[in-house]
Write a protein that holds these residues in place. Sequence first.
Motif, PDB file in Angstrom:
ATOM      1  N   ALA A 193       0.825  -1.213   0.000  1.00 28.76           N
ATOM      2  CA  ALA A 193       0.000   0.000   0.000  1.00 28.76           C
ATOM      3  C   ALA A 193       0.855   1.256   0.000  1.00 28.76           C
ATOM      4  O   ALA A 193       0.500   2.258  -0.626  1.00 28.76           O
ATOM      5  N   LEU A 194       1.972   1.208   0.690  1.00 28.01           N
ATOM      6  CA  LEU A 194       2.852   2.370   0.761  1.00 28.01           C
ATOM      7  C   LEU A 194       3.549   2.643  -0.566  1.00 28.01           C
ATOM      8  O   LEU A 194       3.610   3.785  -1.027  1.00 28.01           O
ATOM      9  N   PHE A 195       4.046   1.592  -1.205  1.00 26.52           N
ATOM     10  CA  PHE A 195       4.850   1.779  -2.409  1.00 26.52           C
ATOM     11  C   PHE A 195       4.085   1.619  -3.718  1.00 26.52           C
ATOM     12  O   PHE A 195       4.567   2.047  -4.758  1.00 26.52           O
ATOM     13  N   ASN A 196       2.913   1.012  -3.672  1.00 26.16           N
ATOM     14  CA  ASN A 196       2.083   0.871  -4.868  1.00 26.16           C
ATOM     15  C   ASN A 196       0.614   1.048  -4.483  1.00 26.16           C
ATOM     16  O   ASN A 196      -0.182   0.112  -4.588  1.00 26.16           O
ATOM     17  N   PRO A 197       0.250   2.255  -4.040  1.00 30.58           N
ATOM     18  CA  PRO A 197      -1.104   2.463  -3.525  1.00 30.58           C
ATOM     19  C   PRO A 197      -2.196   2.263  -4.576  1.00 30.58           C
ATOM     20  O   PRO A 197      -3.296   1.816  -4.247  1.00 30.58           O
ATOM     21  N   VAL A 237      -5.297  12.671  -3.219  1.00 30.83           N
ATOM     22  CA  VAL A 237      -5.693  12.525  -1.815  1.00 30.83           C
ATOM     23  C   VAL A 237      -5.983  11.060  -1.494  1.00 30.83           C
ATOM     24  O   VAL A 237      -5.538  10.526  -0.477  1.00 30.83           O
ATOM     25  N   THR A 238      -6.723  10.400  -2.369  1.00 28.97           N
ATOM     26  CA  THR A 238      -7.104   9.002  -2.151  1.00 28.97           C
ATOM     27  C   THR A 238      -5.878   8.095  -2.085  1.00 28.97           C
ATOM     28  O   THR A 238      -5.775   7.236  -1.206  1.00 28.97           O
ATOM     29  N   LEU A 239      -4.953   8.273  -2.996  1.00 26.22           N
ATOM     30  CA  LEU A 239      -3.752   7.436  -3.005  1.00 26.22           C
ATOM     31  C   LEU A 239      -2.868   7.710  -1.791  1.00 26.22           C
ATOM     32  O   LEU A 239      -2.252   6.789  -1.243  1.00 26.22           O
ATOM     33  N   ASN A 240      -2.833   8.958  -1.341  1.00 26.67           N
ATOM     34  CA  ASN A 240      -2.070   9.254  -0.136  1.00 26.67           C
ATOM     35  C   ASN A 240      -2.743   8.671   1.102  1.00 26.67           C
ATOM     36  O   ASN A 240      -2.055   8.272   2.046  1.00 26.67           O
ATOM     37  N   GLN A 241      -4.055   8.589   1.108  1.00 23.74           N
ATOM     38  CA  GLN A 241      -4.753   7.918   2.195  1.00 23.74           C
ATOM     39  C   GLN A 241      -4.410   6.426   2.204  1.00 23.74           C
ATOM     40  O   GLN A 241      -4.279   5.824   3.260  1.00 23.74           O
ATOM     41  N   MET A 242      -4.272   5.844   1.021  1.00 27.70           N
ATOM     42  CA  MET A 242      -3.881   4.439   0.944  1.00 27.70           C
ATOM     43  C   MET A 242      -2.468   4.260   1.488  1.00 27.70           C
ATOM     44  O   MET A 242      -2.176   3.268   2.158  1.00 27.70           O
ATOM     45  N   ARG A 243      -1.590   5.222   1.244  1.00 26.18           N
ATOM     46  CA  ARG A 243      -0.244   5.159   1.820  1.00 26.18           C
ATOM     47  C   ARG A 243      -0.312   5.212   3.346  1.00 26.18           C
ATOM     48  O   ARG A 243       0.427   4.505   4.035  1.00 26.18           O
ATOM     49  N   SER A 244      -1.203   6.057   3.870  1.00 28.79           N
ATOM     50  CA  SER A 244      -1.384   6.125   5.323  1.00 28.79           C
ATOM     51  C   SER A 244      -1.877   4.788   5.867  1.00 28.79           C
ATOM     52  O   SER A 244      -1.447   4.347   6.942  1.00 28.79           O
ATOM     53  N   PHE A 245      -2.765   4.149   5.145  1.00 26.46           N
ATOM     54  CA  PHE A 245      -3.244   2.819   5.513  1.00 26.46           C
ATOM     55  C   PHE A 245      -2.063   1.850   5.564  1.00 26.46           C
ATOM     56  O   PHE A 245      -1.954   1.029   6.470  1.00 26.46           O
TER      57      PHE A 245
END
Length: 129
Positions: free
Chosen positions: A25-29, A50-58
């Motif tokens: 999730a961090l490297f390929n959100p 925003v959505t992809l950065n939220q996936m990185r937070s996940f």
Amino acid sequence: MSSTPVLRNAALLISIFPIALGSLALFNPHYMLVKMFEYPLPPALADQKVTLNQMRSFGIRDIFVGAACLGAWYRGDDMMLGFLVLMGAGLAVGDGFAQRSAVGRGQWTKHWVFVPVLGGVGLGLMGGV
């Protein structure tokens, strides 16, 4: 150590799973969001960011959860390890509801299927509290 080696080894494997998923999730959100969890990507580029950065937070959350479990495993603290694995069951429940709300399906096969395993291992490590 009060628990069996089987429970401790199961917890070790359980700990590695969120670290692997979190790293993805961090490297390929995009892959994690769209392919694995089948979430729709918003059409606007700003919303996608925003959505992809939220996936990185996940992903960071999952890495932290797995690392916390590894720390308890390494220290031999079965009670804390069991508690952390049990809290992972709570995360799986919450993530399943989010999946169902966003996509309308996938909560059982992608999240809730793990709840009995996490609950059993967690409670077993805690001495069947």
